[in-house]
Design an enzyme around this catalytic site. Structure first.
Site, mmCIF file in Angstrom:
data_model
loop_
_atom_site.group_PDB
_atom_site.id
_atom_site.type_symbol
_atom_site.label_atom_id
_atom_site.label_comp_id
_atom_site.label_asym_id
_atom_site.label_seq_id
_atom_site.Cartn_x
_atom_site.Cartn_y
_atom_site.Cartn_z
ATOM 1 C CE LYS A 1 58.683 12.025 6.587
ATOM 2 N NZ LYS A 1 58.475 11.203 7.758
ATOM 3 C CE LYS B 1 54.478 17.184 8.515
ATOM 4 N NZ LYS B 1 54.365 16.113 9.470
ATOM 5 C CE LYS C 1 58.729 13.891 16.086
ATOM 6 N NZ LYS C 1 58.200 12.592 15.730
HETATM 7 P P1 ATP Z 1 58.434 14.501 10.192
HETATM 8 O O1 ATP Z 1 58.077 15.895 9.893
HETATM 9 O O2 ATP Z 1 59.881 14.251 10.326
HETATM 10 O O3 ATP Z 1 57.697 13.521 9.328
HETATM 11 P P2 ATP Z 1 56.590 14.750 12.247
HETATM 12 O O4 ATP Z 1 56.890 16.012 12.917
HETATM 13 O O5 ATP Z 1 55.481 14.697 11.238
HETATM 14 O O6 ATP Z 1 57.908 14.191 11.635
HETATM 15 P P3 ATP Z 1 55.644 12.257 13.346
HETATM 16 O O7 ATP Z 1 56.263 11.347 14.313
HETATM 17 O O8 ATP Z 1 55.656 11.814 11.928
HETATM 18 O O9 ATP Z 1 56.287 13.690 13.390
HETATM 19 O O10 ATP Z 1 54.153 12.566 13.806
HETATM 20 C C1 ATP Z 1 53.577 12.265 15.058
HETATM 21 C C2 ATP Z 1 52.156 12.771 15.106
HETATM 22 O O11 ATP Z 1 52.134 14.204 15.078
HETATM 23 C C3 ATP Z 1 51.298 12.318 13.907
HETATM 24 O O12 ATP Z 1 50.013 11.976 14.357
HETATM 25 C C4 ATP Z 1 51.246 13.536 13.037
HETATM 26 O O13 ATP Z 1 50.066 13.574 12.275
HETATM 27 C C5 ATP Z 1 51.265 14.658 14.051
HETATM 28 N N1 ATP Z 1 51.852 15.886 13.488
HETATM 29 C C6 ATP Z 1 53.108 16.038 13.020
HETATM 30 N N2 ATP Z 1 53.319 17.290 12.585
HETATM 31 C C7 ATP Z 1 52.152 17.960 12.783
HETATM 32 C C8 ATP Z 1 51.727 19.302 12.561
HETATM 33 N N3 ATP Z 1 52.550 20.220 12.055
HETATM 34 N N4 ATP Z 1 50.476 19.631 12.887
HETATM 35 C C9 ATP Z 1 49.629 18.729 13.439
HETATM 36 N N5 ATP Z 1 49.952 17.442 13.679
HETATM 37 C C10 ATP Z 1 51.203 17.053 13.359
HETATM 38 N N1 LTN Z 2 53.504 7.415 10.108
HETATM 39 C C1 LTN Z 2 53.223 8.073 11.340
HETATM 40 C C2 LTN Z 2 53.747 7.341 12.537
HETATM 41 C C3 LTN Z 2 53.065 6.027 12.701
HETATM 42 C C4 LTN Z 2 51.722 5.797 13.105
HETATM 43 C C5 LTN Z 2 51.559 4.386 13.130
HETATM 44 C C6 LTN Z 2 50.659 6.638 13.430
HETATM 45 C C7 LTN Z 2 53.630 4.801 12.497
HETATM 46 N N2 LTN Z 2 52.732 3.829 12.762
HETATM 47 C C8 LTN Z 2 50.347 3.826 13.464
HETATM 48 C C9 LTN Z 2 49.436 6.040 13.768
HETATM 49 C C10 LTN Z 2 49.291 4.663 13.784
HETATM 50 C C11 LTN Z 2 53.870 9.439 11.254
HETATM 51 O O1 LTN Z 2 54.802 9.627 10.558
HETATM 52 N N3 LTN Z 2 53.372 10.348 12.011
#
Ligand code: ATP
Ligand code: LTN
Length: 327
Positions: A111, A194, A197
């Protein structure tokens, strides 16, 4: 009953990776666990954001979680900033984790690089300490997350063990739960990274996406030129990703599903259909909830009160053990 805790950031539109990698498991686990789920708005402050958008995303994400199947009557659903013990315990966590450990977090490296030379907040660096606080505040046994969060749960365990060995038994040491299919949903256009978002585009399928667009995105998904349907992440990342998505959406096994296909076309079409059928009831329920934001706010308030009752006790235990006087 064993306790489950997980969190999700209100930082953009919910996508298929979030759904298959994490939320499907959240819904499952609320049946036979004491489940606590949190919209982690404080985590969303680590990157530049628009306040109005954050407010909207937070309430919408809570509604989406309910639409996906989180039941606020059975699970505790709340917003992180409503429970002040989170940032309070985070300070104790920051003082129990080292600069070196935080420097090794791949999410931070990704990031901070993604933003190039722009502003890198101190919060982005110390983010795993806040996440450890989220988890440890609830005496959590299991943390259902996608594969990308493995390292953050590991560092939480290290912090808990270090705190316990320095100051006496205080925290439950949690374990991660990562689903077999859908743990890492890849971008449909760039199957080497991956679905995310923050990287929206033709390769990301959103939970609220129009079905015609979903079909189109799967039709255009990147595969390869050798035309063989086989689950092999290294050699065939695009095709394997489609098989994983199909398996995640239908409850099947990606290796076994490959035997049903000889061409990419039908695999893409079936995957699109399975995803649309998964999304349809979620979108319908979301539309209903969206019509009544005051009710969602009420449910979140009830959730925050329940969460705070647990968190206050654990924080008091940690403060006493670390040597702070009770105020
Ligand atoms: P960013 O990419 O901006 O970090 P994100 O899409 O990873 O955001 P988070 O809120 O960080 O979203 O993740 C929420 C949950 O979704 C977490 O448990 C994360 O492991 C899962 N997750 C996110 N992206 C994926 C993916 N491509 N495949 C499987 N699980 C995912
Ligand atoms: N870092 C995680 C979001 C997150 C989370 C947590 C997940 C913040 N606190 C506690 C599990 C338990 C992410 O970016 N997906």
């Amino acid at each position: 009953m064993q306790r489950v805790f997980s969190g999700i950031q209100p930082s953009g539109d919910l996508h298929l990776g979030n759904l298959l990698g994490a939320l499907v498991k959240w819904v499952d686990m609320q049946d036979d666990h004491d489940a606590i789920y949190c919209v982690v708005d404080l985590h969303a402050l680590t990157l530049r954001h628009d306040p109005e958008e954050l407010r909207r995303n937070t309430i919408e994400l809570a509604q989406l979680l309910i639409a996906v199947g989180i039941d606020p009557e059975r699970a505790i659903l709340f917003v992180q900033s409503h429970v002040p013990q989170h940032p309070q315990l985070a300070w104790l966590m920051e003082c129990t984790v080292s600069y070196g450990e935080l420097s090794r977090m791949t999410a931070f490296k990704d990031k901070s690089n993604r933003d190039g030379t722009k502003f890198i907040s101190a919060g982005l660096f110390t983010y795993p300490a806040l996440q450890a606080a989220d988890i440890l505040l609830y005496d959590t046994d299991f943390v259902p997350v996608g594969d990308d969060q493995r390292q953050h749960v590991e560092i939480t365990r290290d912090i808990a063990e270090r705190f316990n060995s320095r100051y006496g038994d205080t925290f439950v040491v949690p374990e991660h739960v990562i689903p077999p299919a859908g743990a890492r949903v890849m971008d449909l256009q760039h199957p080497d990274r991956k679905m995310s978002k923050s990287e929206e585009g033709a390769g990301t399928v959103n939970v609220l996406e129009d079905f015609k667009a979903v079909e189109k995105k799967f039709k255009r998904a990147v595969t390869d030129s050798d035309m063989e349907v086989r689950y092999d992440i290294e050699a065939k990342p695009g095709v394997s990703n489609l098989l994983s998505i199909l398996a995640g959406a239908t409850g099947g096994d990606p290796v076994a599903l490959a035997d049903n296909y000889e061409q990419y076309g039908p695999l893409k079409a079936d995957t699109a259909t399975a995803v649309i059928e998964l999304l349809r009831p979620i979108q319908e329920r979301f539309a209903e909830l969206q019509a009544d934001p005051a009710e969602t706010e009420r449910l979140l308030k009830v959730g925050a009160d329940k969460a705070e009752a647990i968190a206050a006790e654990v924080l008091a235990r940690a403060k006493t053990n670390v040597g702070l006087l009770q105020g």
